[in-house]
Design a protein around this motif. Structure first.
Motif, PDB file in Angstrom:
ATOM      1  N   ARG A   1      50.809  43.326  47.884  1.00  0.00           N
ATOM      2  CA  ARG A   1      49.531  43.933  47.479  1.00  0.00           C
ATOM      3  C   ARG A   1      49.407  44.270  45.991  1.00  0.00           C
TER       4      ARG A   1
ATOM      5  N   THR B   1      46.485  46.365  43.213  1.00  0.00           N
ATOM      6  CA  THR B   1      45.188  47.148  43.164  1.00  0.00           C
ATOM      7  C   THR B   1      44.611  46.970  41.777  1.00  0.00           C
TER       8      THR B   1
ATOM      9  N   SER C   1      46.861  42.886  37.721  1.00  0.00           N
ATOM     10  CA  SER C   1      46.676  43.835  38.391  1.00  0.00           C
ATOM     11  C   SER C   1      47.157  45.287  37.751  1.00  0.00           C
TER      12      SER C   1
ATOM     13  N   ASN D   1      44.237  45.016  47.074  1.00  0.00           N
ATOM     14  CA  ASN D   1      44.150  43.595  47.301  1.00  0.00           C
ATOM     15  C   ASN D   1      45.166  43.295  48.238  1.00  0.00           C
TER      16      ASN D   1
ATOM     17  N   ARG E   1      45.059  36.540  41.893  1.00  0.00           N
ATOM     18  CA  ARG E   1      44.793  37.688  42.605  1.00  0.00           C
ATOM     19  C   ARG E   1      44.837  37.375  44.281  1.00  0.00           C
ATOM     20  N   PHE E   2      44.265  36.368  44.345  1.00  0.00           N
ATOM     21  CA  PHE E   2      43.988  36.339  46.053  1.00  0.00           C
ATOM     22  C   PHE E   2      45.275  35.550  46.474  1.00  0.00           C
TER      23      PHE E   2
ATOM     24  N   ARG F   1      40.509  49.241  43.961  1.00  0.00           N
ATOM     25  CA  ARG F   1      40.530  48.584  45.244  1.00  0.00           C
ATOM     26  C   ARG F   1      41.965  47.977  45.398  1.00  0.00           C
TER      27      ARG F   1
ATOM     28  N   GLN G   1      40.472  39.772  51.367  1.00  0.00           N
ATOM     29  CA  GLN G   1      40.345  41.196  51.072  1.00  0.00           C
ATOM     30  C   GLN G   1      41.061  41.525  49.754  1.00  0.00           C
ATOM     31  N   SER G   2      40.291  41.003  48.646  1.00  0.00           N
ATOM     32  CA  SER G   2      40.702  41.349  47.331  1.00  0.00           C
ATOM     33  C   SER G   2      39.496  41.199  46.430  1.00  0.00           C
ATOM     34  N   ALA G   3      39.596  42.006  45.277  1.00  0.00           N
ATOM     35  CA  ALA G   3      38.373  42.256  44.221  1.00  0.00           C
ATOM     36  C   ALA G   3      37.898  40.818  43.704  1.00  0.00           C
TER      37      ALA G   3
ATOM     38  N   GLY H   1      37.680  43.657  48.045  1.00  0.00           N
ATOM     39  CA  GLY H   1      39.002  44.662  48.490  1.00  0.00           C
ATOM     40  C   GLY H   1      38.885  45.016  49.936  1.00  0.00           C
TER      41      GLY H   1
END
Length: 762
Positions: A521, A523, A167, A534, A515-516, A532, A51-53, A63
């Motif tokens: 968290r 965004t 981010s 993350n 990012r992942f 989004r 669940q990440s962009a 996201g």
């Protein structure tokens, strides 16, 4: 030159033998299969479904809806470029012997692809002046050295450079700590791409981003796509163009290069109609103007609309200022001047205007083919003028839509990473910090390099990106970076800039989570104003055999630096290591981001408020769109003698060079050396029109020297293709050594897309 799919096959120029006539299709399936069936396949799928962009373009997907879904919940919205980016992040750590055993000269011989394939950075490193190697360094020493470098220099002599890979939270922290120091030197990769879009749209509409969201685009029945190779750089957009054509809409493409993927594109999201059918039709009409003549093209469209009575003057008078002067320019500019400038005939422009007028709701979209010119801001204003005159602003399915590049480049601008900080955010930051911000103008990216070359920069922090590789005139960039005392690079993988952009005293190479992987968290913001969220992740690098696992969160690093620089006043700087607190400050100080305050509790992603216009009311001083006169550019090329060094009697061929990415490339990172769609098998090629080959006495696949104003490249193979006569295309960043480009005087963005070069046969 124009290609119209509604005409007979003989009406448009056929693609050259080497050109592909479509994009996407089964090579995408093959690429996915190779990646997912590889040893890292399970980890790849885990990252794809996280669940990440998406890591790649700013068109955006992923996201909270899951890795494959966009903001409307539509499935299958991942592309092969995303797979390539993730696969590169899943590499093992760079072996210790690479930095310990290879000299700097050996590292400098690596190509972009070879640098990327070294693996992931997993420990902090330092290069000290006089050494021939990067060496390990502890994090406590890193924090001390960077803090000392930024504390010891006057505010006007410290700077940052950033890319859109990070981010919103890191971006906000970066600008906050620098502005609290008193520095506005916040250079960003957007300075080299869409700064003219931000400036031009802000002047025209009071907002510098897209006024069209995804839902709005799905209500359009027309798209004008200018200066974009979306099949390669924004494949997600192709699904929307396919849908538009399927519902009977019109796509007008304006590009000096007849890109195969913009003629037809096979998308796995449409397996029956698109994949099995040999690709979906994309361009209804394809115009190939002279590079850099876009202002003339849009002035011609405006003139044709006016002459056919297709301009709704009642709408224009009610919702725009400056229309009288613009109409006077349109009426006072003759067709001969317009067609001579753009190379398109009056008939082609009139036909295009008729297709445009037949649409009920049109989106005007563009990429760097519009902005990479000495008049890039004027180009954007010309598009804005056309959108207003045709009534395609301030209503569903219509408007202007810059197509931004990196995945969070727009978010960085929203967070204040810009040298043009807007007043509402300036006032909010001053209230937060309890004192006025410096009014000393900051350095944009090109100005930063020029200042560094002049010895005016002491300390530089690079948050992602490749400042060396992205800059025009590589020789100048290397020399300029070498005069900066301390440079700190935060990155996930090595790139060419880490081996060519050394500081005068010390250079730090600092490994961060992607990012992942980030353990908290974050965004990001898409190019269509969608924020989004993350979810946290884990990295495969912990516990590796070479003792890895020394990665740091960018937020943690920046908050620690801010604490060392500013203490605990007037805000709790070390508390900024908690991204929830950062998001609270973002909600308080960033216009349109009020919903950020509750995103951790609700996990509800949101559209930035005040940017998508459903009615023709705009946040300008008058509430109306601001039209402006757009002068025609002077596109004369220099004579061969301008380049010097010719043998007696030698003339050579002068062309207008377009520098561009290949299909297997993301920003400065190259994943594949060739470009099968353009028939360019390797990086040292030049795409040229067959007519230019015949006229100059050159032949296909001949090796030539390409001479620019700053340098030359030898052994470049000539590839005939469907490019406008008088133009040529080479790959960025390799071609940067050729150019000493003009800059848009308003935005500072270099003219990467119109570089005069001389071809000499070997």
């Amino acid at each position: 030159m124009a290609f119209d799919e509604s005409a007979s096959p003989a009406a448009g120029p056929p693609p050259a033998a080497e050109d592909a006539t479509s994009g996407g299709g089964w090579p995408l399936i093959d690429g996915w299969a190779r990646a997912t069936l590889s040893p890292t396949g399970p980890k790849l799928w885990q990252a794809l479904t996280h669940q990440s962009a998406c890591l790649s373009c700013a068109w955006g997907t992923g996201g909270q809806n899951g890795g494959f879904r966009d903001e409307l919940g539509e499935p299958l919205q991942r592309c092969l470029k995303s797979v390539e980016a993730i696969s590169a992040e899943l590499q093992p750590a760079v072996p210790q012997e690479v930095f310990a055993g290879r000299t700097l000269a050996e590292l400098q011989r690596l190509t972009s692809a070879e640098c990327d394939r070294l693996g992931r950075l997993d420990r902090p490193l330092i290069h000290r002046a006089g050494s021939d190697h990067y060496e390990p360094i502890s994090w406590p020493e890193v924090h001390q050295l960077v803090a000392e470098a930024f504390q010891s220099a006057p505010p006007e002599r410290v700077a940052s450079y950033s890319s859109g890979r990070s981010s919103n939270e890191a971006a906000y922290l970066l600008q906050l700590l620098l502005r609290a120091l008193g520095s506005n030197n916040l250079a960003d990769c957007s300075d080299l791409c869409h700064a003219p879009s931000t400036l031009g749209l802000t002047r025209a509409f009071g907002s510098g981003t897209s006024m069209v969201n995804l839902e709005g685009l799905q209500h359009a029945d027309g798209v004008v796509l200018v200066g974009s190779n979306a099949p390669a750089n924004h494949p997600r957009l192709m699904n929307e163009l396919i849908r538009l054509r399927q519902r009977g809409g019109t796509v007008i493409v304006i590009n000096p290069v007849l890109e195969g993927g913009l003629l037809k594109f096979g998308s796995p999201a449409f397996p029956i109609r698109s994949m099995l059918g040999g690709g979906s039709e994309i361009a209804s009409l394809f115009l190939q103007p002279i590079p850099g003549s876009d202002t003339a093209v849009f002035l011609g469209l405006q003139k044709a609309l006016l002459e056919r009575g297709a301009i709704n003057l009642a709408f224009v008078k009610a919702h725009a200022d400056g229309w009288q002067q613009l109409i006077a320019q349109i009426e006072g500019t003759g067709w001969e001047a317009i067609t001579a400038c753009c190379g398109l005939s009056r008939e082609e422009l009139e036909h295009t205007a008729a297709r445009l007028a037949a649409c009920s709701a049109v989106v005007f979209a563009w990429a760097m083919g519009i902005t990479h010119h000495a008049n890039g801001t004027t180009n954007v204003q010309a598009i804005a003028n056309t959108a207003v005159l045709s009534g395609n602003v301030g209503r569903p399915g219509a408007g202007t839509m810059p197509i931004r590049g990196h995945s969070n480049v727009q978010g960085f601008g929203s967070m204040g990473v810009t040298v043009h900080l807007r007043e509402p955010m300036r006032r909010a930051l001053e209230q937060l910090l309890g004192r006025p911000l410096s009014r000393t103008p900051g350095y944009d990216t090109c100005a930063l390099i020029e200042a560094a070359a002049g010895g005016a920069v002491d300390s530089l922090l690079c948050l992602g990106g490749n400042l060396f590789g992205a800059n025009p005139d590589s020789t100048q960039a290397r020399r300029a970076l070498g005069r900066i005392d301390t440079i700190a690079y935060l990155a996930t993988k090595p790139n060419t800039g880490h081996f060519h952009g050394f500081g005068a005293r010390q250079t730090l190479l600092l490994p961060v989570f992607n990012r992942f992987e980030t353990p908290h968290r974050t965004t990001v913001e898409s190019g269509n104003n969608w924020v989004r969220l993350n979810e946290p992740g884990t990295t495969h690098l912990h516990g590796t055999s070479n003792g890895g696992g020394q990665l740091i969160s960018e937020v943690e690093f920046l908050a620690e630096l801010a604490h060392r620089l500013h203490g605990s006043e007037p805000i709790e700087w070390r508390r900024l290591q908690d991204p929830v607190y950062v998001r609270e400050l973002i909600a308080r100080t960033v216009p349109g981001y009020d919903a950020m305050a509750g995103i951790d509790a609700s996990k509800r992603e949101f559209e930035v408020s005040g940017r998508v216009f459903h009615e023709p009311r705009f946040p300008t001083a008058t509430g109306r769109a601001q039209l402006a006169v757009t002068p025609l550019p002077d596109l004369r090329l220099p004579e061969p003698e301008h380049f010097g060094g010719q043998a007696p009697g030698e003339r050579g061929l002068v062309l207008s060079l377009i520098t561009a990415r290949s299909y297997g490339q993301h920003n400065t990172v190259v994943y594949k050396p060739g470009d099968s769609y353009r028939g360019m098998p390797h990086r040292h090629t030049l795409l040229i029109n067959p007519e230019d080959l015949v006229a100059s006495g050159l032949v296909a696949h001949q090796r030539v020297t390409v001479q620019g104003e700053a340098g030359s490249l030898e052994g470049i193979e000539l590839i005939p293709g469907s490019i406008r006569p008088g133009a040529a295309l080479m790959f960025y960043p390799e071609a940067n050594v050729l150019m000493r480009p003009l800059k848009d005087p308003e935005s500072g963005t270099p003219a990467f897309k119109r570089v005069p070069v001389l071809l000499r046969g070997l």
